[in-house]
Structures are given as C-alpha cells and as structure tokens.
Scaffold this active site. Structure first.
Site, PDB file in Angstrom:
ATOM      1  N   SER A 125      -3.715  -5.216  -6.986  1.00 56.63           N
ATOM      2  CA  SER A 125      -4.215  -6.116  -5.950  1.00 56.63           C
ATOM      3  C   SER A 125      -5.700  -6.366  -6.160  1.00 56.63           C
ATOM      4  O   SER A 125      -6.433  -5.483  -6.608  1.00 56.63           O
ATOM      5  CB  SER A 125      -4.009  -5.468  -4.587  1.00 56.63           C
ATOM      6  OG  SER A 125      -4.714  -6.173  -3.586  1.00 56.63           O
ATOM      7  N   TYR A 151      -4.649   2.003   1.180  1.00 52.28           N
ATOM      8  CA  TYR A 151      -3.796   1.083   0.420  1.00 52.28           C
ATOM      9  C   TYR A 151      -4.504   0.650  -0.869  1.00 52.28           C
ATOM     10  O   TYR A 151      -3.961   0.772  -1.971  1.00 52.28           O
ATOM     11  CB  TYR A 151      -3.445  -0.150   1.270  1.00 52.28           C
ATOM     12  CG  TYR A 151      -2.930  -1.294   0.451  1.00 52.28           C
ATOM     13  CD1 TYR A 151      -1.643  -1.279  -0.062  1.00 52.28           C
ATOM     14  CD2 TYR A 151      -3.754  -2.383   0.162  1.00 52.28           C
ATOM     15  CE1 TYR A 151      -1.183  -2.326  -0.841  1.00 52.28           C
ATOM     16  CE2 TYR A 151      -3.297  -3.431  -0.617  1.00 52.28           C
ATOM     17  CZ  TYR A 151      -2.020  -3.403  -1.115  1.00 52.28           C
ATOM     18  OH  TYR A 151      -1.575  -4.437  -1.903  1.00 52.28           O
ATOM     19  N   LYS A 155      -3.884   1.549  -5.126  1.00 47.45           N
ATOM     20  CA  LYS A 155      -3.777   0.574  -6.223  1.00 47.45           C
ATOM     21  C   LYS A 155      -4.752   0.956  -7.344  1.00 47.45           C
ATOM     22  O   LYS A 155      -4.410   0.914  -8.529  1.00 47.45           O
ATOM     23  CB  LYS A 155      -4.052  -0.840  -5.717  1.00 47.45           C
ATOM     24  CG  LYS A 155      -3.020  -1.373  -4.728  1.00 47.45           C
ATOM     25  CD  LYS A 155      -1.636  -1.528  -5.360  1.00 47.45           C
ATOM     26  CE  LYS A 155      -0.623  -2.136  -4.403  1.00 47.45           C
ATOM     27  NZ  LYS A 155       0.742  -2.158  -4.977  1.00 47.45           N
TER      28      LYS A 155
END
Lengths: 339, 339
Positions: A125, A151, A155
C-alpha cells in the site's frame, strides 16, 4: 501460469482473478470468507466459464493450504492479497493486525518454500510512505515516516520480510505492489466492493449516500494546502489495478522489486464527490468536518516505473470508476448478500 | 510478583531467573531447550533452594502455555527472552527469524491478554539503532537506520508491536530493554554462556582460544576511527544485565517504555582480549582480519535514563566479566553438557 490467489474472494482479489483468467492463467483461490463472499468467485466462474477452485480456509492453516496446492499442482505463483485492511481497527486491535497480516505472509512463504513455488506478488500500500516528503511518490521515496497505524506498519514489515527472503533465496521472485486508492467496480456490474457496515473508504461511502442508505458524507478538512482545500488522492480503477497484478506476475524476476500502482493524477475529495454526482445523477449531501488525525494533505503516485518495466498503465478515469461503482451499487444494493 | 520467564534456560534467562528469585519473586520458565539446557534451571534451583517450574515448549504452543500459566496462577508479569539471536543465521534464514521471533511475541501477547497478565519486559537489543549517527546512544537516538540483518529487524518490529499494543490497551505495561553486549558469567561458576558450535560473540570466542579449543581469535578491522583502531563496544556483565530486568519489572508503568542497558564505557576488541589474558593468565593468539560487512566502528550506551528512572546502574567491570567467564569456562569446559 497456475496462480494461487489469497484473498481472492475480496474486492481486489475478485477483479484480479478475473484479469488472470482473461489473460489465460489458471486461478485457485484461498479465502476465509471473513468479510468476503463465495458469490464473488461464483460470478467469476459465470463470467468466464472457467472453474476456480476455492479453499475456504485461513492461509495460516498450513495443512489445508498444502493439500490444496498439491491437489492442483503445479502451482507456479502466488498473488497474496489476504489480510486485514481497516486502518482505524488496526489502531484499536494492533496485535490482531500483526498476527493476521504478518503471520499469514510468513505461513505462506513457508508453504511456498516447501512446495517449490518461486513467485509471490504482494498487495502492499502507498500507506508505507507515511507522510510524504515529496510528491509524486516514487518507489525510491522514503518509507515508514511517521507511520501512524499498525495496518501500514504490517505492510512495511511484510515488504521487509519479502526483501530479506529474496536476498537469502536466489530462486525467489518477490514483488510488492504499492496500491494507491482502489475504486470502481467491474464494468459488467457483477463484481464490486462489498464493505460490511459503514464503509471506511470514500467512494463506497459516497455511493451509499447517493443511493440513500447514508444521509451525508463528511469532508474531513477543507483547509489543506491543495487547490480546493480538500485532500488529494490517487484513485485507481480496480480493473486497472487488477491488470497491474497480471503484469507484475508476468514480469517477476529473481530478487525483490516494488512498484507503485496509481494513476499519477491527484483528485480531490470534492472532485470525487462531483464526479459521483455526475455518474449517479444524484445530489450528494456533504458536511464539512475537521481534519482527521493521521490524514495527509496529498498522496499520489509517480507510476513511471510500472509503465517502463511492466508495460502497464492505467486506462480508466475517475469518471469511469464512478460510473462502474454506481452500476454495481444499483444492481447489487446489498452487495453479494442477496445474489 | 510471580513472573513467567520465556527463554529462561538461556544465558541471560538463567541469570535473570536467579536475580528474580534473589529479589523475592517467584519464577516460572518456558523454554523449548533448543540451544539451551534444563541443567541451567536445575542449577538455579540448587543455588537458591527454590522450585522453578519449567515448561519445555515453544511459546507459540498457546494451549500448553495457557495451561502452565493457569496452573501457576496468578502470574503477574512476563519477561520475554525467547527467540533466535544469531545475526548471520538471520541473513541466511530470514523467514525463520521473523516466524520465530515475531510470532512468539504475538502468541505471548495473546495469552497475556486472555489470562489478564498486564506486564511484559522484552529483550530488545542495541542492534535496533543500526549505524549510530551519534554516540553515546540514548533511547531517543534514531532506530532502524541501515539495519542490515533480519535479527535486528525482528527486535525493532517487536518494539513497534509492544508500543502499539500499549497504545491500544491502557492496562498494558510494556518495557523494551536494549541490551548492549552481554558478557561474563555468574560469580559462582555455575551459570554461564553455553554456545553450541563456534561462538558468534567475542568473549566466548576469546575464552575458547584461551582454553585451547580454538586456535586464535580474528580481529575484524584495525583501521576504524577509534583509539586503537579496533571496534568499540559496550560490554555489560550479565549479572548487571539481569539486575536491570528486575528493576524494569518493578518499575513498569502503564504504557510503553524503553531503556538502554549498558555500562556507558566503550571497550575495544584489543582491550577485551588483553583483559581476558589478565584474567586467564593465558596468551591469546590473534590474527588481524578485514572489517566485516555490517559491523560499526563504535556502539555504546548512554545509560542515564535507566539510572534515573529505574535506579539501576552497572556495578561490574570488563575485568570482572573476564574473571567470571574464565571461572565458568574452566569449571564447565563443555558448558552444561557434562554437568
């Protein structure tokens, strides 16, 4: 190639499965159907006339995954999309996010090593860039700056694991794709985003306002240093994003590589709302709200590396995305649930 | 307090278990005995006259760990030392390092949450600082700069997980201790470092040269910008390090905190060898070798924060460490194996 697609019943997964099949590849899906629907896979089979084996399991169930891969041998590559993706939830439940996202990737790499699968394409992302120091963002831009949520950290951590794994194993081909903001739906109206509860992302939210199930959209911050004062993002049509996965898979080389998948064109919150009003023919009430913690003023890609090395570029616009999303929304007011 | 000590049969674990017992705490050990020995725990029981329950299991075996914790309820805190620690091995087998080190910590946090254990003290490492931009290193020094190996990355990732977990759970007390270079052995000669195969660290290597089981020690780099041209490190006696764990445990507050555990005194490779020659009365042959990739010229702590906030400081010198290590080595030429 025969490709194992983790999270293949999800929003990006379903579009990627379709793109793989249309490009002549075979697809197997593993998905635990938490937040996704087997109906998405059924529709892909209907659209293509192909069979898509579906294993309903957690990717960390190594025995089930190994059996599935062996049953469908030879599997030549993995596209790894399975994972948790709600930023706010990750702040509230960080251990679960590290557990699921990092643990799933490690489990998958172990199965790949044991079964001799050499290629992995990973859904990273643009979140890994944190607060951009420069725009547009290139793959050389620093990552991890003021990363505000678990989050995004998962990644970045998974990217590090893939990079280290490729450094240790000269046969491994590992590619991270840094998504900007996926939007839109399949032009057929059969595949789309199916968020449960209140959507976290802007276009699904706007679409529910347009269709009348939510009263208004909040515009978080109108005092950013941007042309209209609202945040700028790089909205990429999910069909273009799916094509990027196919291109990355077909070009994967031994080692580790990373590509931005974005349009390169910044679009403001107000521009997106206006585009959705045009596409839907509805007025979309909005309310001005304060900036949200963790939001950046602007984030958009320099997609030149993917153009140059993958021969891939986006073809669809924000208007295409709004049209296709609205088509999906109106044809499937309850998503896949009432299929 | 009743404390669960993961990795409690290892080098630092055994000394920490002893320090906890001497400070009046109860200790339970979980250790999979990969690279460690149950004999260490037996000796702690012999020294203290206390019983130390030992669960031989992987920390990721949640059922076994939960049963163990319940059987000995109430467990009030965890000191988490279990993990893989060989830098070179981590480069060759990165997935295993992420799997074991990160996975173990996540599994432990889940058991802690389920069983209501509020406190964790974690064995981090000065490795997280990477290549120092300033010396001495304070807890505010930047971390993660040019981190060259997965071992160090797992330590930094686990620190992030603990920090995020504490931000999400106001009851959690999480402390990372950034060890500099642990050396020495218990003054009794009963506990010490027991590396399998060729030692990775300098003092165990030097000690094996002194006792004659290795022919010579390589000095990697004599052209660093340091007083004698060899690398400077901060060697902390394992007894002092163990005391730091007790202090951190007793001072742990809700939230996340981090402390350097080091002496603050840099010692060169040649100074360490000379100290070991004095302690052992043996000549230690050495060979000049090129710098090793990934080594930094100097790394040493500013331990002021631990002095101030934990009331802890080191009491023992490099000469004490060499004397105690030599005493351990000569009394246990095969480590715990022929106990």
């Amino acid at each position: 190639m025969r490709v194992l697609l983790t999270g293949g019943a999800g929003y990006i997964g379903a579009h990627t499965a379709l793109a793989l099949l249309e490009a002549g590849h075979d697809v197997l899906v593993v998905d635990d159907l938490s937040g996704t629907s087997a109906e998405a896979v059924a529709r892909i089979e209907r659209i293509t006339g192909e069979t898509v084996p579906l294993l309903v399991a957690d990717v960390r169930d190594a025995d089930a995954l190994t059996d599935f891969v062996r049953e469908h041998a030879p599997v030549q590559a993995v596209i790894h999309l399975a994972g948790l993706k709600a930023v706010g939830e990750s702040v509230a439940e960080p251990v679960r996010y590290y557990d699921v996202n990092v643990g799933t990737t490690i489990a998958l790499l172990k199965v790949m090593a044991a079964q001799g699968i050499p290629t992995i394409v990973f859904s990273s992302s643009a979140t890994v860039y944190g607060t951009p120091e420069e725009l547009p963002l290139t793959e050389e831009s620093p990552t991890g700056i003021d990363l505000a949520n678990p989050y995004g950290k998962t990644k970045r951590i998974i990217e590090e694991i893939l990079s280290d794994a490729a450094a240790a194993d000269p046969a491994l081909r590992a590619v991270s794709l840094r998504y900007f903001n996926p939007v839109g739906a399949h032009a057929s109206g059969l595949l789309g985003e199916d968020p449960h509860g209140i959507p976290n992302n802007l276009m699904p939210f706007v679409s529910r306002v347009a269709i009348g199930t939510l009263p208004e959209v909040a515009v978080f911050g109108t005092d950013y240093d941007t042309p209209d004062g609202t945040g700028l993002r790089d909205y990429i049509h999910v069909t273009d994003l799916a094509a990027g996965h196919v291109a990355a898979l077909e070009h994967a080389q031994p080692g580790y590589d990373v590509f931005n998948l974005g349009t390169g064109t910044p679009v403001s919150v107000l521009e997106l709302i206006a585009a959705f009003e045009r596409a839907s023919g509805r007025d979309i009430p909005r309310r001005i709200a304060p900036r949200r913690a963790g939001d950046v003023a602007a984030s958009y890609a320099d997609p030149a590396k993917a153009h140059r090395e993958l021969g891939w570029s986006t073809r669809l616009t924000i208007d295409d995305a709004c049209r296709d999303y609205w088509n999906w929304q109106t044809n499937n007011p309850d998503g896949y649930a009432r299929a």
